[in-house]
Design an enzyme around this catalytic site. Structure first.
Site, PDB file in Angstrom:
ATOM      1  N   LYS A   1       0.862  -1.189   0.000  1.00 34.30           N
ATOM      2  CA  LYS A   1       0.000   0.000   0.000  1.00 34.30           C
ATOM      3  C   LYS A   1       0.894   1.232   0.000  1.00 34.30           C
ATOM      4  O   LYS A   1       1.769   1.374   0.859  1.00 34.30           O
ATOM      5  CB  LYS A   1      -0.841  -0.039   1.272  1.00 34.30           C
ATOM      6  CG  LYS A   1      -2.233   0.497   1.144  1.00 34.30           C
ATOM      7  CD  LYS A   1      -2.956   0.218   2.471  1.00 34.30           C
ATOM      8  CE  LYS A   1      -4.339   0.753   2.490  1.00 34.30           C
ATOM      9  NZ  LYS A   1      -4.938   0.654   3.820  1.00 34.30           N
TER      10      LYS A   1
HETATM   11  C1  E4P Z   1      -8.431   1.305   3.989  1.00 31.86           C
HETATM   12  O1  E4P Z   1      -7.565   0.698   3.417  1.00 31.86           O
HETATM   13  C2  E4P Z   1      -8.209   2.069   5.222  1.00 31.86           C
HETATM   14  O2  E4P Z   1      -7.424   1.293   6.068  1.00 31.86           O
HETATM   15  C3  E4P Z   1      -9.479   2.375   5.977  1.00 31.86           C
HETATM   16  O3  E4P Z   1     -10.634   1.990   5.250  1.00 31.86           O
HETATM   17  C4  E4P Z   1      -9.546   3.734   6.569  1.00 31.86           C
HETATM   18  O4  E4P Z   1     -10.769   3.884   7.249  1.00 31.86           O
HETATM   19  P1  E4P Z   1     -11.039   5.042   8.312  1.00 31.86           P
HETATM   20  O5  E4P Z   1     -11.246   6.314   7.566  1.00 31.86           O
HETATM   21  O6  E4P Z   1     -12.275   4.624   9.022  1.00 31.86           O
HETATM   22  O7  E4P Z   1      -9.827   5.100   9.196  1.00 31.86           O
END
Ligand code: E4P
Length: 217
Positions: A83
């Site tokens: 990522k």
């Molecule tokens: C996705 O890859 C992220 O880890 C996640 O969906 C972020 O979500 P949040 O905005 O609730 O922290």
């Protein structure tokens, strides 16, 4: 539509995996910090629990360090998706890792133009954050619809991984908008099965079945 679970808690992942509910996992530095565990150990464990892509995020922000980190993470297991953030350096890392056949999830996407760049960099997944846009009174779901249209217009194969999902309704709307994947906390995925009329109907059937005095076994 694929479901990924957005967590670094291996117990939750094992549970959902046993139900056949999940196709992959996403993590981020905040979720790793919350787990209190060693990052690479957790990712290795998760990769053994699920066959699908497991997103592991780089920590650096510059190209040289990010690419080194990405390669270390990719070596943990073949199903690691590295990522990277949606920055110029992140996109360069995306292009380089993809050339080596490594899956890449470009994260922290908040606009259709950013999603277009990620697709051009060959991203395996683009992660638009719905909930964080809603938090600042913008329309997260509109972003999913825009990206779907753009990717379809040009035949981009990058999968739309709808992220920052906060409600079951977000999942329904993502499915209607044509997102390829929704990643959500375990509680939201499990909650999709719930309906008060299911509970009420079940109670009624149980009561009526008891009146028959019969046993199936
Ligand atoms: C996705 O890859 C992220 O880890 C996640 O969906 C972020 O979500 P949040 O905005 O609730 O922290």
């Amino acid at each position: 539509m694929k479901f990924f679970v957005d967590t670094a808690e291996t117990a939750d992942i094992a549970d959902l995996s046993a139900m056949g509910l999940i196709d992959g996992v996403t993590t981020n530095p905040s979720l790793i910090a919350k787990s209190g565990r060693d990052f690479k150990t957790v990712i290795a464990e998760i990769c053994k629990l699920v066959d699908g892509p497991v997103s592991a995020e780089v920590a650096a922000m510059d190209y040289a360090t990010m690419i080194k980190e990405g390669r270390v993470l990719a070596k943990i297991a073949p199903n690691v998706a590295v990522k990277v953030p949606l920055t110029i350096d992140g996109l360069k890392v995306c292009r380089a890792l993809r050339a080596d056949g490594i899956m890449v999830n470009v994260t922290l996407c908040f606009s259709a133009n950013q999603a277009l760049l990620a697709a051009k960099a060959g991203a395996s997944f683009i992660s638009p954050f719905i909930g964080r846009l809603d938090d600042i009174h913008l329309d997260g779901m509109e972003l999913i619809r825009e990206i779907r249209t753009i990717y379809d217009n040009y035949g981009f194969e990058t999968e739309i991984l709808a992220a920052s999902i906060r409600t079951a309704n977000h999942i329904r709307e993502c499915a209607l908008a044509g997102a390829d994947v929704a990643t959500a906390p375990a509680g939201i995925l499990k909650g999709l099965s719930q309906h008060p009329l299911t509970d009420k109907g079940l109670q009624q059937f149980a009561a009526d079945w008891a009146k028959t005095g019969q046993s199936i076994l």
